[in-house]
Scaffold this motif. Structure first.
Motif, mmCIF file in Angstrom:
data_model
loop_
_atom_site.group_PDB
_atom_site.id
_atom_site.type_symbol
_atom_site.label_atom_id
_atom_site.label_comp_id
_atom_site.label_asym_id
_atom_site.label_seq_id
_atom_site.Cartn_x
_atom_site.Cartn_y
_atom_site.Cartn_z
ATOM 1 N N LYS A 97 0.853 -1.176 0.000
ATOM 2 C CA LYS A 97 0.000 0.000 0.000
ATOM 3 C C LYS A 97 0.894 1.234 0.000
ATOM 4 N N VAL A 98 0.662 2.133 -0.938
ATOM 5 C CA VAL A 98 1.428 3.368 -1.039
ATOM 6 C C VAL A 98 0.529 4.524 -0.611
ATOM 7 N N ASP A 99 0.976 5.261 0.399
ATOM 8 C CA ASP A 99 0.200 6.366 0.972
ATOM 9 C C ASP A 99 -1.197 5.877 1.321
ATOM 10 N N ASP A 100 -2.226 6.532 0.820
ATOM 11 C CA ASP A 100 -3.598 6.130 1.126
ATOM 12 C C ASP A 100 -4.245 5.377 -0.028
ATOM 13 N N GLY A 101 -3.435 4.887 -0.939
ATOM 14 C CA GLY A 101 -3.949 4.166 -2.100
ATOM 15 C C GLY A 101 -4.444 2.782 -1.730
#
Length: 155
Positions: A74-78
């Motif tokens: 998971k990248v940031d809030d993606g």
């Protein structure tokens, strides 16, 4: 009376859920080292081939083969993106476990410290109970064992 019964059912359900959580935590806490690897060994089958013969000739017992470890990234809030980490065999020798990766012509191993770190460290971190990672080439009939150790940076 209906409200009392609702509260009673809610308390019984919550108590049961807490009991299950405590029981699961206690099992995890008292799980012996290597239990995760033993479960993994029971899940995979072994198809006899040149690699299995090479490992057995060198004194290893082949426990299972062809494993896929699912991971989520998971990248940031993606959204969570799925990926997998593969290893070829799980073997044991003298009550120690080893993961086996096969040398492949299309992805040759970089035998420098940084190359090994980039390629194999994830396996060592995911399976800390393993003694090492064996890189094998059944075609040329060779094997090498890679082990990682954390060093003090005091100079």
């Amino acid at each position: 009376m209906g409200r009392f019964g609702d509260w009673l059912l809610l308390l019984i359900g919550a108590g049961f859920a807490v009991w299950l959580l405590i029981r699961r935590f206690d099992r995890w806490l008292h799980e012996p080292p290597g239990a995760r690897l033993r479960r993994l060994a029971q899940n995979g089958g072994v198809i006899p081939d040149d690699t299995v013969a090479l490992l057995q000739e060198n004194g290893y017992e082949v426990l299972s083969g062809k494993h896929r470890v699912p991971l989520g990234v998971k990248v940031d809030d993606g959204p969570v993106q799925g990926t997998r980490l593969y290893f070829d065999y799980l073997v044991s020798k003298e009550d120690k476990y080893y993961l086996v990766k096969l040398e492949r012509a299309r992805q040759p191993m970089d035998w420098t410290a940084s190359g090994l770190r980039e390629r194999l460290l994830a396996y060592a971190l995911l399976f800390p109970d393993c003694e090492g990672i064996i890189v094998a080439d059944p075609k040329d009939k060779w094997m090498r064992t890679v082990r990682f150790q954390v060093e003090d940076d005091e100079a």
